[in-house]
Design a protein around this motif. Structure first.
Motif, PDB file in Angstrom:
ATOM      1  N   GLU A 273      -5.833  -3.710   3.116  1.00 49.43           N
ATOM      2  CA  GLU A 273      -4.532  -3.395   3.711  1.00 49.43           C
ATOM      3  C   GLU A 273      -4.439  -4.055   5.085  1.00 49.43           C
ATOM      4  O   GLU A 273      -5.389  -4.010   5.869  1.00 49.43           O
ATOM      5  CB  GLU A 273      -4.410  -1.861   3.851  1.00 49.43           C
ATOM      6  CG  GLU A 273      -3.020  -1.319   3.583  1.00 49.43           C
ATOM      7  CD  GLU A 273      -2.101  -1.428   4.786  1.00 49.43           C
ATOM      8  OE1 GLU A 273      -0.901  -1.187   4.639  1.00 49.43           O
ATOM      9  OE2 GLU A 273      -2.600  -1.752   5.884  1.00 49.43           O
TER      10      GLU A 273
ATOM     11  N   SER B 212       0.823  -1.207   0.000  1.00 47.42           N
ATOM     12  CA  SER B 212       0.000   0.000   0.000  1.00 47.42           C
ATOM     13  C   SER B 212       0.856   1.256   0.000  1.00 47.42           C
ATOM     14  O   SER B 212       0.348   2.376   0.003  1.00 47.42           O
ATOM     15  CB  SER B 212      -0.918   0.008   1.229  1.00 47.42           C
ATOM     16  OG  SER B 212      -0.138   0.022   2.422  1.00 47.42           O
TER      17      SER B 212
ATOM     18  N   ASN C 119      -2.099   4.628   1.476  1.00 45.86           N
ATOM     19  CA  ASN C 119      -3.147   3.702   1.011  1.00 45.86           C
ATOM     20  C   ASN C 119      -3.191   3.608  -0.511  1.00 45.86           C
ATOM     21  O   ASN C 119      -4.259   3.667  -1.133  1.00 45.86           O
ATOM     22  CB  ASN C 119      -4.522   4.119   1.547  1.00 45.86           C
ATOM     23  CG  ASN C 119      -4.727   3.730   2.996  1.00 45.86           C
ATOM     24  OD1 ASN C 119      -4.229   2.708   3.448  1.00 45.86           O
ATOM     25  ND2 ASN C 119      -5.435   4.557   3.741  1.00 45.86           N
TER      26      ASN C 119
END
Length: 379
Positions: free
Chosen positions: A313, A281, A299
């Motif tokens: 994640e 991520s 992210n």
């Protein structure tokens, strides 16, 4: 000075990976040791066994036959029984090799059991994994899914060494033809297949599904769920518009991808390749240079929403031991989420939605889990 030392350490580590220092050629004694012929019919309980197909060289120097970690040039078909006990010693697992026709018949019989409803669980392991480690992950998956579902390990010749990354990458590519052919045969046997891959195995899984879409478009949808844990694949290549993800979500297939910003193996791969990996991520190596400045907490596993796709994640779920490359297998909440993904259930209270700006994704949240269920246990 500290930063320079860190960078030099990274360079030296990656140089070892590139040159595969310390990864020897096959021991001649393995090559000349006579192997018993595969059995004409299975002599083990197929309902309890893990099925295995592998193009790895067998090591027949001792009574308990192992895979040697080198390319064998032909497929082996086996059935593996775990030792009894709550924590079986995986290095004592016994694998019986069977002729392909008999092996296929035994697998088909297990798939066709009325109570099984045509289900099959398939696992492709990753880099730096021995067969025993692949078996351990497959055992976790079978327990999470359904112990009565036939489970198949597609095993390829990993050297099982940290410094063997380049060697493993080449060996997986050499095994791809066997994997593609095997998946083509499996969709003829089962119409409810769950495919799970880890690390480098994600490359093989993606390629196999793309091949199925081409050669068996009427049966490619038999792979109903595709789960990739820490996939060591170029992220942009997969998730971009028109990328491989479009092939993966065809036929209403559910695709779950687990990524992490703390996965050190995936971080090293991004450094090695120069661009981000699907199993990360972290934004630091993103192909979108505007996003690189966001850093590791950006992210960047998210993508435009697609039906059937869940990008998850896992950095918040702590597992013991570095390099944090298998958190989803080794942490309680990770296994809870994996169990749900295996069942095709993507609506979990512990998945915090981090979608924004037209990008979709989730984070496994320890706080959200504990608020709903209390401390995580594997019961």
């Amino acid at each position: 000075m500290q930063r320079l030392t860190t960078r030099l350490s990274c360079v030296l580590t990656l140089s070892l990976l590139l040159t595969a220092c310390g990864v020897p050629s096959p021991n001649p004694s393995i090559l000349v040791a006579p192997c018993p012929a595969p059995q004409a019919a299975p002599t083990v309980d197929a309902a309890e066994a893990f099925f295995v197909m592998s193009d790895t060289l067998r090591d027949c120097r001792k009574p308990l036959i192992r895979f040697a970690g080198y390319r064998g040039g032909q497929q082996n078909f086996g059935m593996t029984l775990l030792p009894k006990g709550d924590e079986p010693a995986l290095d004592a697992a016994v694998t019986t090799f069977v002729e392909k026709a008999a092996w296929s018949g035994a697998l088909r019989d297990q798939i066709d059991r009325p109570e099984n409803k045509g289900r099959l669980l398939v696992f492709i392991h990753g880099y730096n994994n021995s067969y025993e480690e692949a078996l351990e992950r497959a055992a976790i998956l079978r327990d999470l899914y359904d112990v009565d579902v036939p489970t198949l390990i597609i095993h390829w010749p990993s050297r099982g060494r940290l410094e063997g990354y380049i060697n493993d990458t080449a060996s997986l590519a050499a095994s791809q033809r066997y994997i593609d052919v095997s998946m083509g045969e499996l969709v003829d046997m089962a119409d409810d297949i769950t495919l799970v891959t880890h690390s480098l195995g994600g490359r093989a899984g993606i390629a196999a599904i793309q091949k199925l879409n081409f050669v068996k478009p009427d049966k490619a949808g038999h792979v109903r769920r595709f789960i990739m844990a820490a996939p060591d694949v170029d992220r942009y290549r997969v998730l971009r518009d028109g990328g491989e993800i479009e092939d993966l979500v065809r036929d209403s297939r559910q695709v779950t991808i687990y990524a992490s910003q703390r996965d050190e193996a995936i971080r090293a791969s991004a450094f090695l390749h120069g661009y981000s990996r699907l199993g990360s991520s972290n934004c630091s190596y993103d192909v979108d240079y505007a996003r690189r400045g966001v850093g590791k907490f950006g992210n960047c596993h998210r993508s435009p929403p697609r039906d059937g796709l869940a990008l998850v994640e896992t950095s918040e779920v702590k597992s013991d031991g570095r390099p944090y490359h298998s958190d989803v297998f080794d942490s309680c909440i990770g296994r809870k989420d994996l169990k749900a993904a295996l069942a095709g259930d993507d609506a979990q209270a512990w998945r915090r939605d981090v979608s924004e700006d037209g990008l979709s994704g989730f984070v496994l949240s320890v706080a959200d889990y504990e608020a709903e269920y209390g401390p995580c246990t594997d019961d």
